[in-house]
Design a protein around this motif. Structure first.
Motif, PDB file in Angstrom:
ATOM      1  N   ASP A  22       0.719  -1.057   0.323  1.00  0.00           N
ATOM      2  CA  ASP A  22       0.001   0.055  -0.015  1.00  0.00           C
ATOM      3  C   ASP A  22       0.834   1.033  -0.247  1.00  0.00           C
ATOM      4  OD1 ASP A  22      -2.131  -1.593  -0.438  1.00  0.00           O
ATOM      5  OD2 ASP A  22      -2.683  -1.495   2.300  1.00  0.00           O
ATOM      6  N   ALA A  23       2.245   0.862   0.621  1.00  0.00           N
ATOM      7  CA  ALA A  23       3.142   2.635   0.354  1.00  0.00           C
ATOM      8  C   ALA A  23       3.149   2.715  -0.276  1.00  0.00           C
ATOM      9  CB  ALA A  23       4.322   2.324   1.921  1.00  0.00           C
ATOM     10  N   LEU A  24       3.932   1.620  -1.437  1.00  0.00           N
ATOM     11  CA  LEU A  24       4.201   1.592  -2.852  1.00  0.00           C
ATOM     12  C   LEU A  24       3.133   2.067  -3.894  1.00  0.00           C
ATOM     13  CD1 LEU A  24       6.814  -1.201  -3.500  1.00  0.00           C
ATOM     14  CD2 LEU A  24       7.654   1.016  -3.322  1.00  0.00           C
ATOM     15  N   ARG A  25       1.765   1.989  -3.987  1.00  0.00           N
ATOM     16  CA  ARG A  25       0.812   2.295  -4.328  1.00  0.00           C
ATOM     17  C   ARG A  25       0.866   3.708  -4.125  1.00  0.00           C
ATOM     18  NH1 ARG A  25      -2.508  -1.530  -3.823  1.00  0.00           N
ATOM     19  NH2 ARG A  25      -3.569  -1.004  -2.402  1.00  0.00           N
ATOM     20  N   THR A  26       0.426   4.233  -2.803  1.00  0.00           N
ATOM     21  CA  THR A  26       0.208   5.429  -2.506  1.00  0.00           C
ATOM     22  C   THR A  26       1.389   6.690  -3.655  1.00  0.00           C
ATOM     23  OG1 THR A  26      -0.560   4.587  -0.763  1.00  0.00           O
ATOM     24  CG2 THR A  26       0.005   7.167  -0.283  1.00  0.00           C
ATOM     25  N   PRO A  28      -3.592  -8.710  -5.060  1.00  0.00           N
ATOM     26  CA  PRO A  28      -3.150  -9.143  -2.859  1.00  0.00           C
ATOM     27  C   PRO A  28      -1.456  -9.265  -2.722  1.00  0.00           C
ATOM     28  CG  PRO A  28      -3.598 -11.311  -4.394  1.00  0.00           C
ATOM     29  CD  PRO A  28      -4.199  -9.682  -5.398  1.00  0.00           C
ATOM     30  N   ASP A  29      -0.432  -9.174  -3.917  1.00  0.00           N
ATOM     31  CA  ASP A  29       0.061  -9.212  -3.548  1.00  0.00           C
ATOM     32  C   ASP A  29       1.116  -8.045  -4.102  1.00  0.00           C
ATOM     33  OD1 ASP A  29      -0.049 -12.237  -2.586  1.00  0.00           O
ATOM     34  OD2 ASP A  29      -0.136 -11.987  -4.430  1.00  0.00           O
ATOM     35  N   HIS A  30       0.867  -7.223  -4.943  1.00  0.00           N
ATOM     36  CA  HIS A  30       1.878  -6.235  -6.019  1.00  0.00           C
ATOM     37  C   HIS A  30       1.366  -4.127  -5.117  1.00  0.00           C
ATOM     38  CE1 HIS A  30       3.109 -10.203  -7.176  1.00  0.00           C
ATOM     39  NE2 HIS A  30       4.741  -9.360  -6.413  1.00  0.00           N
ATOM     40  N   ALA A  31       1.158  -3.483  -5.193  1.00  0.00           N
ATOM     41  CA  ALA A  31       1.415  -2.567  -5.690  1.00  0.00           C
ATOM     42  C   ALA A  31       0.310  -2.414  -6.741  1.00  0.00           C
ATOM     43  CB  ALA A  31       2.661  -1.078  -5.563  1.00  0.00           C
ATOM     44  N   LEU A  32       1.114  -3.065  -7.460  1.00  0.00           N
ATOM     45  CA  LEU A  32      -0.226  -2.520  -8.965  1.00  0.00           C
ATOM     46  C   LEU A  32      -0.577  -3.999  -9.577  1.00  0.00           C
ATOM     47  CD1 LEU A  32       2.108   0.185 -10.860  1.00  0.00           C
ATOM     48  CD2 LEU A  32       0.062   0.820  -9.422  1.00  0.00           C
ATOM     49  N   HIS A  33      -1.676  -3.657 -10.061  1.00  0.00           N
ATOM     50  CA  HIS A  33      -2.261  -4.696 -10.240  1.00  0.00           C
ATOM     51  C   HIS A  33      -2.803  -4.962 -12.581  1.00  0.00           C
ATOM     52  CE1 HIS A  33      -5.545  -8.099 -12.160  1.00  0.00           C
ATOM     53  NE2 HIS A  33      -5.443  -8.085 -10.737  1.00  0.00           N
ATOM     54  N   TYR A  34      -2.077  -5.986 -12.715  1.00  0.00           N
ATOM     55  CA  TYR A  34      -2.358  -5.428 -14.301  1.00  0.00           C
ATOM     56  C   TYR A  34      -3.004  -5.212 -15.133  1.00  0.00           C
ATOM     57  CZ  TYR A  34      -4.410 -10.548 -13.807  1.00  0.00           C
ATOM     58  OH  TYR A  34      -5.476 -11.286 -13.711  1.00  0.00           O
ATOM     59  N   ASP A  35      -4.143  -5.792 -14.826  1.00  0.00           N
ATOM     60  CA  ASP A  35      -5.584  -4.631 -15.189  1.00  0.00           C
ATOM     61  C   ASP A  35      -5.403  -3.509 -15.073  1.00  0.00           C
ATOM     62  OD1 ASP A  35      -6.563  -6.457 -16.719  1.00  0.00           O
ATOM     63  OD2 ASP A  35      -7.697  -7.366 -14.956  1.00  0.00           O
ATOM     64  N   ALA A  36      -4.779  -2.803 -14.151  1.00  0.00           N
ATOM     65  CA  ALA A  36      -4.627  -1.420 -13.673  1.00  0.00           C
ATOM     66  C   ALA A  36      -4.082  -0.871 -14.237  1.00  0.00           C
ATOM     67  CB  ALA A  36      -4.453  -1.269 -11.994  1.00  0.00           C
ATOM     68  N   ILE A  37      -3.052  -1.436 -14.167  1.00  0.00           N
ATOM     69  CA  ILE A  37      -1.687  -1.197 -15.758  1.00  0.00           C
ATOM     70  C   ILE A  37      -2.811  -0.885 -17.383  1.00  0.00           C
ATOM     71  CG2 ILE A  37       0.257  -1.437 -16.990  1.00  0.00           C
ATOM     72  CD1 ILE A  37       1.127  -3.022 -14.005  1.00  0.00           C
ATOM     73  N   LYS A  38      -2.993  -1.887 -17.369  1.00  0.00           N
ATOM     74  CA  LYS A  38      -4.133  -1.979 -18.653  1.00  0.00           C
ATOM     75  C   LYS A  38      -5.119  -0.892 -19.022  1.00  0.00           C
ATOM     76  CE  LYS A  38      -3.908  -6.871 -19.501  1.00  0.00           C
ATOM     77  NZ  LYS A  38      -4.868  -8.099 -19.760  1.00  0.00           N
ATOM     78  N   ARG A  39      -6.081  -0.122 -17.579  1.00  0.00           N
ATOM     79  CA  ARG A  39      -6.660   1.167 -17.446  1.00  0.00           C
ATOM     80  C   ARG A  39      -5.302   2.500 -17.179  1.00  0.00           C
ATOM     81  NH1 ARG A  39     -10.910   2.421 -12.488  1.00  0.00           N
ATOM     82  NH2 ARG A  39     -11.452   4.561 -13.258  1.00  0.00           N
TER      83      ARG A  39
END
Length: 481
Positions: free
Chosen positions: A10-14, A360-371
């Motif tokens: 969550d810290a990395l995503r923020t 659940p495991d990483h800051a960015l989800h692959y579908d979020a990157i596609k968006r």
């Protein structure tokens, strides 16, 4: 997943969300020094002796134009790239730019007024350079308008030559340089003929001032503007053949990302700590700015590993969907293979904002990157519409078309919508090759990097444009509706 791992994720995503800009355009202002990254590959473009710099929209032309005018940013450039020979002592002036500044340069209306008097374009630019260099020591300083200043320069060629020579000698004696910087040159006129005339005059001026020792004029230009009608004056090749290109390779795009993440005020420390498990090199703080460790900015395998700690290893459930490190720049590239850092940062910020797709495991989800690519594509489409309003008309009939496709399918839609006639009666600058009909439109879109001609003759449109213009691709990212 442990509480510590959740916090780290969550810290990395923020950090991504908080550090990356909402609007990556700088509008004539230099970036915050802590987010100012200087790619080593841009050393050639920044050197004063390279007077013409080419770059696509969003490649950083205006960033360098504004940064070179800032002593604080020139200090950063000097520390990162001493071979550029630019530092705090370098004198810089704005000769033309994106923001109106009548004290520094005339706007397009005044430039038109000057040209309407019969004065040549090169005299216009020479006047601006004189105004920023030796005008205060001459009668030129008494002239209150740009029209009168240009007239004075035009009427006093011998004194002008002497003044420039003396000013250059003065700089050389003190070991100084003076750069007069020109940017946003697509805004100098409202017609192709006037724009070509002014740009051709500026290129001739760049060449003329190249003969001085310490005084330079330097211009940042979109590649599509450098056509034959602009570069047809004698010795033009001496300027264009040595032009420098602002291109961003994946190494530099990811280094720009590290610059932002490592300097985020609240969560940057978490990124710096997590990155050290990969690079085994410490971040160093210089004048309140955290500097990227050398290995992290120069080694692709290291970048690859660190980025995949943020995203996971795949762009789907398995490797068949691609690897995030390579996938992202590939899907943001235009048909000429160029990626703008503005698109890259926008895609990642959008991915960090996406609450529908959280890994659940990483800051960015692959579908979020596609968006994120969808958002970046829409931004890029809006930019190209701003630069070339006619593109909106030409792409509208293609909405929903599945590409790659035969050009005949595109031509059929254009003919059905009478696109050539529509553009002939439209407002603003038309396509440069409109007189050649549909064939000319095809050439214009290839030149701009919207169309890619495939070996089998079909036309492809890169995702960075396809998605935003609403065209389909079998198995590809869904277009913006």
């Amino acid at each position: 997943m442990s509480d510590d791992s959740n916090f780290e994720r969550d810290a990395l995503r923020t950090a991504i969300h908080e550090s990356l800009p909402i609007d990556a355009s700088n509008y004539g202002k230099p970036p915050d020094p802590k987010y100012f990254y200087v790619p080593r590959r841009h050393a050639h473009a920044l050197h004063p002796d390279n007077v013409l710099v080419r770059g696509i929209r969003g490649s950083g032309k205006s960033v360098w134009w504004s940064a070179l005018q800032s002593a604080e940013h020139r200090k950063v450039i000097a520390a990162a790239l001493p071979q550029v020979e630019v530092d705090e002592s370098t004198r810089t002036s704005a000769g033309f730019g994106i923001t109106p500044s009548p004290a520094d340069y005339p706007d397009k209306r005044v430039l038109k007024q000057i040209l309407d008097t019969g004065c040549s374009a090169d005299i216009c630019w020479q006047t601006i350079i004189a105004w920023h260099t030796w005008a205060a020591q001459s009668d030129l300083s008494k002239k209150k308008t740009w029209v009168s200043r240009v007239a004075w320069i035009n009427s006093n060629p011998e004194e002008v030559a002497i003044r420039f020579s003396e000013y250059d000698a003065h700089l050389a004696k003190k070991g100084l340089r003076h750069l007069v910087l020109f940017d946003a040159l697509d805004r100098v006129a409202d017609t192709w003929d006037a724009q070509r005339n002014l740009l051709s005059g500026l290129l001739a001026t760049l060449l003329e001032f190249r003969s001085y020792t310490s005084l330079r004029a330097k211009a940042f230009v979109r590649p599509d503007m450098l056509e034959a009608a602009v570069t047809g004056f004698p010795d033009a090749s001496k300027v264009t053949a040595n032009a420098a290109d602002l291109k961003w390779q994946p190494l530099d795009l990811y280094s720009l990302l590290w610059q932002y993440l490592g300097n985020e005020p609240n969560y940057g420390s978490h990124f710096r700590q997590s990155s050290q498990s990969v690079i085994l090199q410490p971040w160093k703080r210089v004048a309140d700015v955290w500097r990227i460790p050398d290995l992290l900015r120069s080694d692709e395998e290291t970048q690859f590993e660190l980025f995949h700690q943020i995203t996971g290893p795949w762009m789907g459930r398995d490797a068949r969907r691609g690897l995030p490190y390579k996938w992202l720049p590939n899907h943001l590239a235009d048909a000429l293979g160029q990626v703008s850092p503005r698109s890259f940062l926008s895609a990642l910020r959008t991915a960090a904002e996406d609450e529908q797709h959280i890994s659940p495991d990483h800051a960015l989800h692959y579908d979020a990157i596609k968006r994120g690519v969808q958002t970046a594509s829409q931004i890029r489409v809006d930019e190209v519409k701003e630069d070339f309003p006619w593109v909106a008309h030409i792409m509208e009939p293609l909405h929903g078309l599945v590409i790659p496709c035969k050009f005949s399918e595109i031509a059929e839609r254009w003919n059905a919508s009478d696109i050539v006639e529509t553009l002939e009666h439209g407002d603003g600058l038309p396509p440069k090759r409109l007189a050649s009909g549909i064939t000319g439109l095809r050439r214009d879109l290839v030149e701009l990097g919207l169309f890619q001609e495939m070996p089998d003759g079909r036309i492809n449109i890169p995702d960075v444009y396809r998605v935003g213009f609403g065209l389909g691709r079998r198995g590809g990212i869904k277009p913006v509706r």
